[in-house]
Every structure is written in C-alpha cells, then in structure tokens.
Design a protein around this motif. Structure first.
Motif, PDB file in Angstrom:
ATOM      1  N   GLU A   1       7.910  17.276  13.801  1.00  0.00           N
ATOM      2  CA  GLU A   1       9.137  16.908  13.569  1.00  0.00           C
ATOM      3  C   GLU A   1       9.798  15.941  15.022  1.00  0.00           C
ATOM      4  O   GLU A   1       9.701  14.997  15.397  1.00  0.00           O
ATOM      5  CB  GLU A   1      10.159  17.529  13.621  1.00  0.00           C
ATOM      6  CG  GLU A   1      10.506  18.639  12.050  1.00  0.00           C
ATOM      7  CD  GLU A   1      10.578  17.511  11.436  1.00  0.00           C
ATOM      8  OE1 GLU A   1      11.755  16.812  11.872  1.00  0.00           O
ATOM      9  OE2 GLU A   1      11.103  17.208  10.601  1.00  0.00           O
TER      10      GLU A   1
ATOM     11  N   ARG B   1      19.686  19.050  16.547  1.00  0.00           N
ATOM     12  CA  ARG B   1      18.676  19.129  16.081  1.00  0.00           C
ATOM     13  C   ARG B   1      17.751  17.738  15.690  1.00  0.00           C
ATOM     14  O   ARG B   1      16.885  18.073  15.916  1.00  0.00           O
ATOM     15  CB  ARG B   1      19.429  19.289  14.341  1.00  0.00           C
ATOM     16  CG  ARG B   1      20.528  19.598  14.002  1.00  0.00           C
ATOM     17  CD  ARG B   1      20.826  19.543  12.567  1.00  0.00           C
ATOM     18  NE  ARG B   1      21.772  20.215  11.793  1.00  0.00           N
ATOM     19  CZ  ARG B   1      21.665  20.061  10.732  1.00  0.00           C
ATOM     20  NH1 ARG B   1      20.987  19.339   9.745  1.00  0.00           N
ATOM     21  NH2 ARG B   1      22.822  20.952  10.038  1.00  0.00           N
ATOM     22  N   ARG B   2      18.859  16.508  16.464  1.00  0.00           N
ATOM     23  CA  ARG B   2      17.765  14.735  16.242  1.00  0.00           C
ATOM     24  C   ARG B   2      16.875  14.954  17.033  1.00  0.00           C
ATOM     25  O   ARG B   2      16.114  14.292  18.055  1.00  0.00           O
ATOM     26  CB  ARG B   2      18.859  14.106  15.982  1.00  0.00           C
ATOM     27  CG  ARG B   2      18.269  12.970  16.289  1.00  0.00           C
ATOM     28  CD  ARG B   2      19.984  11.702  15.932  1.00  0.00           C
ATOM     29  NE  ARG B   2      19.431  10.518  15.902  1.00  0.00           N
ATOM     30  CZ  ARG B   2      18.868   9.492  16.565  1.00  0.00           C
ATOM     31  NH1 ARG B   2      18.809   9.777  18.019  1.00  0.00           N
ATOM     32  NH2 ARG B   2      18.374   8.466  16.942  1.00  0.00           N
TER      33      ARG B   2
ATOM     34  N   ARG C   1      11.920  13.598  13.286  1.00  0.00           N
ATOM     35  CA  ARG C   1      13.561  14.220  13.000  1.00  0.00           C
ATOM     36  C   ARG C   1      14.542  13.619  13.442  1.00  0.00           C
ATOM     37  O   ARG C   1      15.265  14.297  12.665  1.00  0.00           O
ATOM     38  CB  ARG C   1      13.405  15.294  14.728  1.00  0.00           C
ATOM     39  CG  ARG C   1      13.949  14.899  15.845  1.00  0.00           C
ATOM     40  CD  ARG C   1      14.127  16.419  16.870  1.00  0.00           C
ATOM     41  NE  ARG C   1      12.695  17.059  16.409  1.00  0.00           N
ATOM     42  CZ  ARG C   1      11.783  17.570  17.273  1.00  0.00           C
ATOM     43  NH1 ARG C   1      11.658  16.280  18.993  1.00  0.00           N
ATOM     44  NH2 ARG C   1      11.348  18.847  17.925  1.00  0.00           N
TER      45      ARG C   1
ATOM     46  N   ASN D   1      17.038  14.033  10.823  1.00  0.00           N
ATOM     47  CA  ASN D   1      18.118  13.932  10.891  1.00  0.00           C
ATOM     48  C   ASN D   1      19.598  13.151  10.379  1.00  0.00           C
ATOM     49  O   ASN D   1      20.608  13.528  10.033  1.00  0.00           O
ATOM     50  CB  ASN D   1      18.686  14.896  11.355  1.00  0.00           C
ATOM     51  CG  ASN D   1      17.901  16.257  11.421  1.00  0.00           C
ATOM     52  OD1 ASN D   1      17.742  16.974  10.914  1.00  0.00           O
ATOM     53  ND2 ASN D   1      16.926  16.285  12.153  1.00  0.00           N
TER      54      ASN D   1
END
Length: 232
Positions: free
Chosen positions: A145, A221-222, A165, A169
C-alpha cells in the motif's frame, strides 16, 4: 442459493478477477497436491528415457526417474532449462527471432522473475521440492500500500506519484458514497426493507470511511503527508 448451481456460481466468480480459483478451493472442488514425494516403485536399471522439454515437468520427471535408476536425457530447444520459470539477473541474455540480443544490465543482487513470481501456500508439492533441493525462498509481498502508481499521459492524475493506499481508499470511498446516497433516497426501497437499507448504509459508511452525512472525505487510512512518530 438453491437457485444457482455451482457451475453458475463459479462462472460468475471467474468474472471477478479470477475469483473462480479461490472459490473452488473454498468449496473443496480443487485439491492441493500432496506435500510429499511421489514414492514411485520399480527399477529402471538398464533403461534409457528421452524426455522432451526442460521445463519443470520435464526436469521433475528426470529427477524422479533417476531415483529409480533410469538413465535420463532431456532435450531442450532453448539454451537454458526451467521453461517459463526464469529469473533474469545481471548479464542474462535472451535472443528472439529477428530481434537483437537483449542483455540485462541490473545492479548486482537485483533480479526479475520473468515467469511465475510466487509460490502460493497451498502448492505444497512445489514447496516440498524447494525444501528437498535446498532452494532458498523469500517472502513475497502481494500488496504494498506504500508503493506508487504512475501513469504518463494528459489526464488529471497523469505524471503524478500517487500512493496505492490513496487510490484504493478513494475508490472505496467515492463508490460507497454513491451507493449510500442511492439507498438513502429510496431508489432501492422496492427490493430492500427499511432495516435492510439501514444495515447496508452502516456497512457502506464503515467500508468507505463516510461521514455522518454520507460524504467521503480523506481519512487517516489514506495515509499522511507527514508520517506520525515519537515526538513528531
């Protein structure tokens, strides 16, 4: 599930990026090879076997038959053995018809697997041979990621480094945002109960990282523009 056959299920699964293979494994329709040698019986003393092709099948056949005493000769058209299994290292060459000789100019220690690049965990027989023959193995990371996508061109994302990632996302976020709004506006009320719709909205909010208004906004999360750390 009573209205769909296994064949139909696997056929539809095959359209989802090769989903039929793991689906067949899960259904018990595809068994992995045993994690032990063939244990062939008999004797081949005084017999000579000609094997066509020096790929994995040909080399394995010669290896096992030699254990029984056969004299084996492998005929291979190429200048190397291994078939489609080929690790290219610094100095490796390849000559195609009507093409100039190609020579790899890698840094020492670097290599590229031009054929299969990994051994799945359920290929037990292959792993058995790696152990028996002392073949060194390295951990293969299927997904990174933190790696980058980069595409040339004239699009809005062209010629930019974008982390994997971020792409993953953002796709999840914007897709689930559209789905959540579609359900919330009642366009699917004919096939979903109110409770079903609410459950799906809750799932989409969690899956896509949507806020309470069902909008997707970049989250932790990004990734970070600056990596958080001790004292940072």
């Amino acid at each position: 599930m009573k209205t769909i056959t296994r064949r139909d299920f696997l056929g539809k699964g095959a359209m989802l990026a090769g989903g039929a293979y793991p689906a067949m494994m899960a259904l018990g329709l595809l068994k992995s090879a045993p994690a032990h040698a063939f244990n062939l019986e008999g004797t081949g003393k005084g017999k000579h076997v000609i094997i066509l092709g020096g790929g994995l099948a040909g080399m394995t056949s010669a290896y096992e038959l030699t254990k029984l005493g056969y004299q084996c000769t492998i005929l291979e058209a190429r200048q190397r053995a291994g078939g489609r299994c080929w690790s290219i290292r610094n100095g490796s060459t390849n000559l195609e018809i009507d093409k100039p000789m190609a020579t790899a100019k890698f840094d020492e220690g670097q290599y590229f697997n031009a054929g299969p690049s990994r051994i799945p965990h359920h290929h037990e027989l292959t792993l058995h041979y790696c152990k028996e023959l002392g073949v060194p193995l390295q951990v293969y990371n299927n997904v990174n990621e933190g790696a980058y996508y980069f595409a040339e061109g004239k699009g809005p994302l062209s010629n930019k480094k974008i982390k994997v990632r971020e792409v993953h996302n953002d796709i999840r976020g914007y897709m689930t945002e559209m789905l959540a709004k579609s359900i919330d506006h009642g366009s699917l009320d004919g096939s979903l109960t109110k409770e079903d719709g609410q459950r799906i909205i809750e799932y989409l909010q969690a899956e896509g990282g949507l806020d309470v208004d069902k909008f997707y906004k970049a989250s932790a999360r990004r990734g970070y523009t600056r990596i958080a750390g001790g004292g940072g």
